[in-house]
Motif scaffolding. Structure first.
Motif, PDB file in Angstrom:
ATOM      1  N   LEU A 117       7.405   4.918 -20.078  1.00 13.98           N
ATOM      2  CA  LEU A 117       8.669   4.049 -19.543  1.00 13.98           C
ATOM      3  C   LEU A 117       8.201   3.371 -18.250  1.00 13.98           C
ATOM      4  O   LEU A 117       8.373   2.058 -18.064  1.00 13.98           O
ATOM      5  CB  LEU A 117       9.927   4.869 -19.361  1.00 13.98           C
ATOM      6  CG  LEU A 117      10.842   4.187 -18.872  1.00 13.98           C
ATOM      7  CD1 LEU A 117      11.336   2.967 -19.567  1.00 13.98           C
ATOM      8  CD2 LEU A 117      12.174   5.336 -18.701  1.00 13.98           C
ATOM      9  N   ALA A 118       7.750   4.276 -17.349  1.00 12.50           N
ATOM     10  CA  ALA A 118       7.321   3.553 -16.166  1.00 12.50           C
ATOM     11  C   ALA A 118       6.032   2.650 -16.086  1.00 12.50           C
ATOM     12  O   ALA A 118       6.118   1.527 -15.329  1.00 12.50           O
ATOM     13  CB  ALA A 118       6.743   4.780 -15.003  1.00 12.50           C
ATOM     14  N   ARG A 119       5.144   2.838 -16.982  1.00 14.67           N
ATOM     15  CA  ARG A 119       4.140   1.857 -17.351  1.00 14.67           C
ATOM     16  C   ARG A 119       4.790   0.563 -18.029  1.00 14.67           C
ATOM     17  O   ARG A 119       4.415  -0.721 -17.253  1.00 14.67           O
ATOM     18  CB  ARG A 119       3.069   2.362 -18.276  1.00 14.67           C
ATOM     19  CG  ARG A 119       2.033   1.421 -18.528  1.00 14.67           C
ATOM     20  CD  ARG A 119       0.850   1.947 -19.754  1.00 14.67           C
ATOM     21  NE  ARG A 119       1.629   2.028 -20.869  1.00 14.67           N
ATOM     22  CZ  ARG A 119       1.945   3.343 -21.492  1.00 14.67           C
ATOM     23  NH1 ARG A 119       1.764   4.304 -20.834  1.00 14.67           N
ATOM     24  NH2 ARG A 119       2.449   3.136 -22.671  1.00 14.67           N
ATOM     25  N   VAL A 120       5.567   0.499 -18.861  1.00 11.67           N
ATOM     26  CA  VAL A 120       6.023  -0.621 -19.463  1.00 11.67           C
ATOM     27  C   VAL A 120       6.994  -1.090 -18.485  1.00 11.67           C
ATOM     28  O   VAL A 120       7.183  -2.499 -18.228  1.00 11.67           O
ATOM     29  CB  VAL A 120       6.941  -0.151 -20.899  1.00 11.67           C
ATOM     30  CG1 VAL A 120       7.741  -1.393 -21.029  1.00 11.67           C
ATOM     31  CG2 VAL A 120       6.012   0.272 -21.716  1.00 11.67           C
ATOM     32  N   ALA A 121       7.976  -0.646 -17.586  1.00 13.29           N
ATOM     33  CA  ALA A 121       8.790  -1.134 -16.623  1.00 13.29           C
ATOM     34  C   ALA A 121       7.789  -2.057 -15.678  1.00 13.29           C
ATOM     35  O   ALA A 121       8.239  -2.967 -15.088  1.00 13.29           O
ATOM     36  CB  ALA A 121       9.509  -0.040 -15.794  1.00 13.29           C
ATOM     37  N   GLU A 122       6.638  -1.493 -15.206  1.00  8.95           N
ATOM     38  CA  GLU A 122       6.038  -2.185 -14.488  1.00  8.95           C
ATOM     39  C   GLU A 122       5.114  -3.580 -15.146  1.00  8.95           C
ATOM     40  O   GLU A 122       5.396  -4.714 -14.638  1.00  8.95           O
ATOM     41  CB  GLU A 122       4.726  -1.244 -13.920  1.00  8.95           C
ATOM     42  CG  GLU A 122       3.800  -2.139 -12.870  1.00  8.95           C
ATOM     43  CD  GLU A 122       2.511  -1.342 -12.257  1.00  8.95           C
ATOM     44  OE1 GLU A 122       1.657  -1.764 -11.735  1.00  8.95           O
ATOM     45  OE2 GLU A 122       2.670   0.110 -12.693  1.00  8.95           O
ATOM     46  N   GLU A 123       4.719  -3.266 -16.205  1.00 11.19           N
ATOM     47  CA  GLU A 123       4.236  -4.571 -16.906  1.00 11.19           C
ATOM     48  C   GLU A 123       5.100  -5.572 -17.161  1.00 11.19           C
ATOM     49  O   GLU A 123       4.773  -6.745 -17.059  1.00 11.19           O
ATOM     50  CB  GLU A 123       3.363  -3.854 -18.332  1.00 11.19           C
ATOM     51  CG  GLU A 123       2.359  -3.027 -18.291  1.00 11.19           C
ATOM     52  CD  GLU A 123       1.888  -2.229 -19.586  1.00 11.19           C
ATOM     53  OE1 GLU A 123       2.475  -2.602 -20.568  1.00 11.19           O
ATOM     54  OE2 GLU A 123       0.756  -1.619 -19.556  1.00 11.19           O
ATOM     55  N   TRP A 124       6.283  -5.239 -17.706  1.00 16.20           N
ATOM     56  CA  TRP A 124       7.406  -6.087 -18.224  1.00 16.20           C
ATOM     57  C   TRP A 124       7.981  -6.760 -16.970  1.00 16.20           C
ATOM     58  O   TRP A 124       8.911  -7.539 -17.117  1.00 16.20           O
ATOM     59  CB  TRP A 124       8.200  -5.305 -18.983  1.00 16.20           C
ATOM     60  CG  TRP A 124       9.085  -6.418 -20.013  1.00 16.20           C
ATOM     61  CD1 TRP A 124       8.498  -7.320 -20.951  1.00 16.20           C
ATOM     62  CD2 TRP A 124      10.678  -6.542 -20.053  1.00 16.20           C
ATOM     63  NE1 TRP A 124       9.715  -7.967 -21.275  1.00 16.20           N
ATOM     64  CE2 TRP A 124      10.884  -7.586 -20.836  1.00 16.20           C
ATOM     65  CE3 TRP A 124      11.342  -6.049 -18.736  1.00 16.20           C
ATOM     66  CZ2 TRP A 124      12.277  -7.899 -21.026  1.00 16.20           C
ATOM     67  CZ3 TRP A 124      12.693  -6.411 -19.015  1.00 16.20           C
ATOM     68  CH2 TRP A 124      13.094  -7.407 -20.155  1.00 16.20           C
TER      69      TRP A 124
END
Length: 319
Positions: A117-124
């Motif tokens: 979730l943290a990774r996607v929040a940063e990417e998106w």
């Protein structure tokens, strides 16, 4: 790369969150979070509904872990999660928001889920992450895990926790917003970001809680001469109220100096005062060192996320 969504500018009214991630599992807390998110979103919102499910290997017992059993469990979990995502899409599209779906999984445990979730929040480039929280289970009683830490370096990101036990009266567009502040830059930044949730005629409360925990050996001295520093508390509230007034001209603003009671910690005091004032949502700042909210990590923040009885907005700032 997507353009950053800034919280607000001193010269203008706060802008609503525009890039929102809603984390979904097949549980009840997630569905309540989806319903709440639909009230916050608008035709200007871009929403990513992010689904997770746990790898059956994480919980199947060795004697049940045949390839056939694992495959059957995998398909059942995947099907349930896809249904939850479609339900979320239908609900969120009613707000007019642009909605995308993404399924991440299977994942081995909540730590891996939170890291994803943290990774996607940063990417998106999300500026708000909305999660549901069960009292004792469910994917996203997450705030104690790596999500908060991973998002902390992105100061404009925020995590909105919607507990499954929240009463219906709090699950509306926030009208009564309680800001718990301690004078740190983290808590004052949370005021600026949280003002994005305030409608035109919102009722706002700036609250300072002094932790009056005391060694029992010092009980008599404490009772005779409590350590509350009223002047310091009032200075903190002055700064918070100035931000509220600047970003929310014409809104009703209250202020409160409170303290923990004999059997309470800061988290319990926040919950008590929020209920007494009738807050629709509580806003706090979090950082990885110092300040009243330095406790908002590890086991303590897990307890808060599980016990809070109304929506909770946590604005992270790197320490």
């Amino acid at each position: 790369m997507h353009p950053e969504s800034k919280p607000a500018s001193p010269q203008g009214a706060p802008r609503p969150f525009k890039r929102v991630i809603v984390a979904v599992d097949a549980g009840g807390a997630s569905m309540k979070a989806v319903d709440y998110a639909s009230r916050l979103c608008s035709p200007q919102s871009h929403v990513l509904v992010l689904g997770f499910f746990e790898d059956p290997a994480a919980y199947l017992k060795p004697h049940s872990r045949t390839q056939a059993d694992v495959s059957a469990a995998f398909e059942e979990l995947r099907r349930d999660e896809l249904e939850a995502l479609e339900h979320a899409r239908t609900t969120l599209q009613r707000s007019g928001a642009s909605v995308q779906l993404r399924l991440l999984g299977p994942a081995l445990g909540k730590g891996e889920i939170s890291a994803g979730l943290a990774r996607v929040a940063e990417e998106w480039n999300a500026d708000l992450v909305i999660v549901g929280a069960e009292p004792s289970a469910g994917i996203l009683s997450l705030l104690a895990s790596k999500v908060s830490v991973s998002l902390a370096e992105h100061t404009h990101r925020a995590i909105l926790v919607v507990p499954s036990v929240a009463e219906a009266s709090t699950l509306r567009m926030p009208q009564r917003i309680l800001f718990a502040v301690d004078g740190s830059e983290a808590s004052l930044h949370a005021v600026r970001v949280g003002m994005q949730l305030a409608p035109a005629r919102a009722h706002l409360m700036a609250m300072f809680i002094e932790d009056r925990g005391v060694d029992l050996a010092e009980l008599r001295k404490f009772v005779l001469s409590p350590a509350q520093d009223v002047k310091s508390a009032e200075n903190v509230l002055d700064r918070a109220v100035a931000i509220m007034t600047e970003y929310g001209a014409g809104m009703a603003v209250e202020r409160l100096v409170s303290h923990t009671r004999m059997t309470e910690d800061v988290a319990a005091a926040i919950k008590r005062e929020a209920a007494q004032w009738g807050a629709d949502i509580v806003v706090i700042g979090a950082q990885d060192r110092g300040g009243m909210f330095s406790w908002f990590r590890g086991h303590e923040n897990e307890r808060v996320a599980r016990e809070i009885d109304r929506p909770l907005l946590v604005v992270n700032v790197a320490g």
